[in-house]
Design an enzyme around this catalytic site. Sequence first.
Site, PDB file in Angstrom:
ATOM      1  N   LYS A  93       8.721  -7.495   1.553  1.00 22.26           N
ATOM      2  CA  LYS A  93       8.823  -6.917   0.210  1.00 22.26           C
ATOM      3  C   LYS A  93      10.282  -6.880  -0.236  1.00 22.26           C
ATOM      4  O   LYS A  93      10.605  -7.182  -1.379  1.00 22.26           O
ATOM      5  CB  LYS A  93       8.192  -5.514   0.187  1.00 22.26           C
ATOM      6  CG  LYS A  93       6.664  -5.574   0.249  1.00 22.26           C
ATOM      7  CD  LYS A  93       6.006  -4.232   0.493  1.00 22.26           C
ATOM      8  CE  LYS A  93       4.497  -4.426   0.698  1.00 22.26           C
ATOM      9  NZ  LYS A  93       3.789  -3.195   1.054  1.00 22.26           N
TER      10      LYS A  93
ATOM     11  N   GLN B 240       5.357   2.827   2.580  1.00 23.39           N
ATOM     12  CA  GLN B 240       4.480   1.902   3.299  1.00 23.39           C
ATOM     13  C   GLN B 240       3.388   2.666   4.061  1.00 23.39           C
ATOM     14  O   GLN B 240       3.685   3.585   4.819  1.00 23.39           O
ATOM     15  CB  GLN B 240       5.324   1.049   4.274  1.00 23.39           C
ATOM     16  CG  GLN B 240       4.537  -0.006   5.010  1.00 23.39           C
ATOM     17  CD  GLN B 240       3.958  -1.099   4.092  1.00 23.39           C
ATOM     18  OE1 GLN B 240       4.613  -1.580   3.178  1.00 23.39           O
ATOM     19  NE2 GLN B 240       2.715  -1.475   4.333  1.00 23.39           N
TER      20      GLN B 240
ATOM     21  N   ASP C 244       2.963   0.861  -6.367  1.00 22.33           N
ATOM     22  CA  ASP C 244       1.758   0.459  -5.630  1.00 22.33           C
ATOM     23  C   ASP C 244       0.491   0.806  -6.419  1.00 22.33           C
ATOM     24  O   ASP C 244      -0.596   0.361  -6.079  1.00 22.33           O
ATOM     25  CB  ASP C 244       1.694   1.211  -4.277  1.00 22.33           C
ATOM     26  CG  ASP C 244       2.185   0.355  -3.121  1.00 22.33           C
ATOM     27  OD1 ASP C 244       2.093  -0.888  -3.226  1.00 22.33           O
ATOM     28  OD2 ASP C 244       2.640   0.929  -2.118  1.00 22.33           O
TER      29      ASP C 244
END
Length: 275
Positions: free
Chosen positions: A52, A96, A119
């Site tokens: 990422k 995460q 997200d």
Amino acid sequence: MNKIIDGKAIAQQIKDECREKVAQLKDKGNKFTLAVVLVGSDPASTVYVKNKKKACEYIGIDSLSYELPEESSEEELLKLVEELNTNEKVTGILVQLPLPKHIDEDKIISAIDPNKDVDCFHPMNIGNLSIGRPGFLPCTPAGIIELLKRSDIEIAGKECVVIGRSNIVGKPMALLLLRENATITIAHSKTKDLANVTKRADILIVAVGRPKMITAEYVKEDAVVIDVGIHRDDNGKLCGDVDFMSVAPLCSAITPVPGGVGPMTIAMLLSNCIV
Ligand code: NAD
């Protein structure tokens, strides 16, 4: 249309579009910084985080790394999230998942400023999605919609079956397909006679989390099959939830694993980082 949908190539197109958009926005003085938080040292999560950050670099946006030890407390993580929420330089926050078991994921997700929730896991953003308001899009499902559209696969009016009802894939996938005017069925672990349900699908999205579970018996001829699963098989090779060798001959289009849905998730994350 190619029968095997090339997610890697489509993701590259999207990343290049993002890169161009970032360059244009930079000229107007807009800057973006993604804060990436990793708790512990789970090997898969460490690789995802690295990828990422590399992707941010590729499109020309800054990323900040926060690596906390496995034993960090929920309070410590909440404090960091709060700091990132108020840090004006930070425009996106990604924690995460999965988090260590002693930390309540829901609590952490709900603590992220919804305006920085790239997200798209925050209840407010999922709520906005479900009532058709504009905002962030959940990365994996949005990536699947892009795969279909950029492969010229029509969604409106199609029978779509999603196997899986997780908050990250199955449910938001169904919402996005509905927004594209498909007719949706969600199948899950309590669904009776699964093959009977999945055989109705013009577009079958498989997010069941079981290696190679979906074989030819579950698929209608000429269906489009999208495989969200990622696993390692007994030989250590990557595979999906779909038994590719059995299903590919009868469907009209299919995503491979690797190189299908996986690369799209990061591409859509980048898109969310620059809105
Ligand atoms: P999950 O375990 O949270 O959900 C699995 C779903 O499948 C559940 O809703 C369950 O009801 C259903 N299910 C389980 N067994 C079933 C059965 N026998 N019949 C019918 N339904 C059944 O998983 P998830 O987070 O939604 O992820 C699914 C898969 O996708 C996993 O392999 C995961 O690694 C992968 N994944 C990939 C990406 C990507 O970027 N490619 C992103 C997220 C998840």
